[in-house]
Design an enzyme around this catalytic site. Sequence first.
Site, mmCIF file in Angstrom:
data_model
loop_
_atom_site.group_PDB
_atom_site.id
_atom_site.type_symbol
_atom_site.label_atom_id
_atom_site.label_comp_id
_atom_site.label_asym_id
_atom_site.label_seq_id
_atom_site.Cartn_x
_atom_site.Cartn_y
_atom_site.Cartn_z
ATOM 1 C CD GLU A 1 -4.059 -5.842 3.418
ATOM 2 O OE1 GLU A 1 -4.805 -4.975 3.906
ATOM 3 O OE2 GLU A 1 -2.826 -5.803 3.511
ATOM 4 C CD GLU B 1 -2.993 -1.150 2.245
ATOM 5 O OE1 GLU B 1 -2.875 -0.337 3.183
ATOM 6 O OE2 GLU B 1 -3.969 -1.932 2.144
HETATM 7 C C1 FCB Z 1 -4.757 -2.195 5.347
HETATM 8 C C2 FCB Z 1 -3.426 -2.655 5.899
HETATM 9 C C3 FCB Z 1 -3.529 -3.720 6.959
HETATM 10 C C4 FCB Z 1 -4.692 -3.485 7.866
HETATM 11 C C5 FCB Z 1 -5.948 -3.280 7.068
HETATM 12 C C6 FCB Z 1 -7.183 -3.114 7.880
HETATM 13 O O1 FCB Z 1 -4.642 -0.907 4.883
HETATM 14 O O2 FCB Z 1 -2.630 -3.153 4.866
HETATM 15 O O3 FCB Z 1 -2.306 -3.767 7.643
HETATM 16 O O4 FCB Z 1 -4.440 -2.399 8.692
HETATM 17 O O5 FCB Z 1 -5.809 -2.156 6.251
#
Ligand code: FCB
Length: 440
Positions: free
Chosen positions: A351, A167
């Site tokens: 994610e 990210e």
């Molecule tokens: C993302 C992150 C992870 C976690 C989630 C909820 O941005 O990569 O570490 O904090 O959000």
Amino acid sequence: MNFTRKDFPEGFLFGAATSSYQIEGHKFGGAGRTHWDDFAATPGNVVRAENGDLACDHYHRYAQDLDLLKDGNFDCYRFSTSWARVMPEGRGAVNQQGLDFYDRLVDAQLERGLKPCATLYHWELPSPLADLGGWRNRDIAGWFGDFTEVIMGRIGDRLFSAAPINEPWCVAWLSHFMGHHAPGLRDIRAAAHAMHHVLLAHGTAIERMRGLGMSNLGAVCNFEYSQPADDTPEAKQAATLYDGIYNRFFLSGIFDKSYPEDVMAGLAPHMPKGWQDDFDTIGTPVDWVGINYYTRKLIGPADTPWPALAECPGPLPKTQMGWEIYPDGLHHFLTRVNRDYTRGLPIYVTENGMANDDPMVNGQVNDQPRIAYLDAHLAACRRAIDEGVPLKGYFAWSLLDNYEWSLGYEKRFGLVYIDFETLQRTPKASYEALKLALQR
Ligand code: FCB
């Protein structure tokens, strides 16, 4: 769940994701100090000033955690490697215990038939590098390249996939412009420098891993679906700029070797010298892209200097984070990223998940809202696949409840409940539902 493995194409991979500082227990094994330790030690930054010292003690309990992945019928595990665990000063001396840990962790995945998917950097910058300016300093690309060679020289021969930086938006904008994450800066020049250097470091790490003979290398970005808060042209323009900073900047750099004009209209005066000459490194080819997706935002104009954006409250049901639940946004990014940037490269959802107030009742956590959230987002994935998007896998965030950064241990994202007193692991209903759906 309203799906089973058979509803996805043959070979589609299901996994769960975690990150090093959020679960390992940073005080163990000779790891060096990180800017998250410093940020958390500063009053007001983190709920109850909590840090990653102990976290889930995954450092000692990793075998049990990998068993959970195997028993849950997952195919792969997305984990990250802590720079300060491997190189406590960020440069120079290597901590053998740290290398040994990741070596064991990878072998333990392979023994269980899990595909190891590594991320090199998930946010815990070694403090000595923060002292030198961290992501504001152009030299970070080289420091990161050196760390890449050290850790991948040890585990790179056994990985399924690797990505340099989790990210870039969070590393740069959230942490240097908004000040919500370490190092907690609110400075447009720092943010512009970090935005560029994070991509330079990404490209450098890809080049170094190619040099080691590694393959299946990708980039992992996060996205928020940005919509105008109302019908005015001002809100429309604000939402477009939010989209540019959040969703277009990093992909444009990597896949188009340029930055979006609307973003540069504000950032250009703050960029590091010579940024225009770095795109061959930044745009060095990758093999796949990872999409992290959680929510959408309603954006309107604000009466401030550039970028003059305001986040407005939305009407949709929300998670424990206060984030609106909007599965169509995931479908939007899967189709858009493929069409506009990656053009046929494999895509992974790296994610996706939700925080929920997960009460433990009679030893069980019945997290129905999380089951519904995952189900709806996996339906969005199937829709994108049906429309031809080369989506190859999906990772739930997260395997375990863990250290949710500035929100400490308060927000629970896990498929598995952690009692942070006893560190006992209890699979939630969502874990059991996924396990059933993923049966082979
Ligand atoms: C993302 C992150 C992870 C976690 C989630 C909820 O941005 O990569 O570490 O904090 O959000």
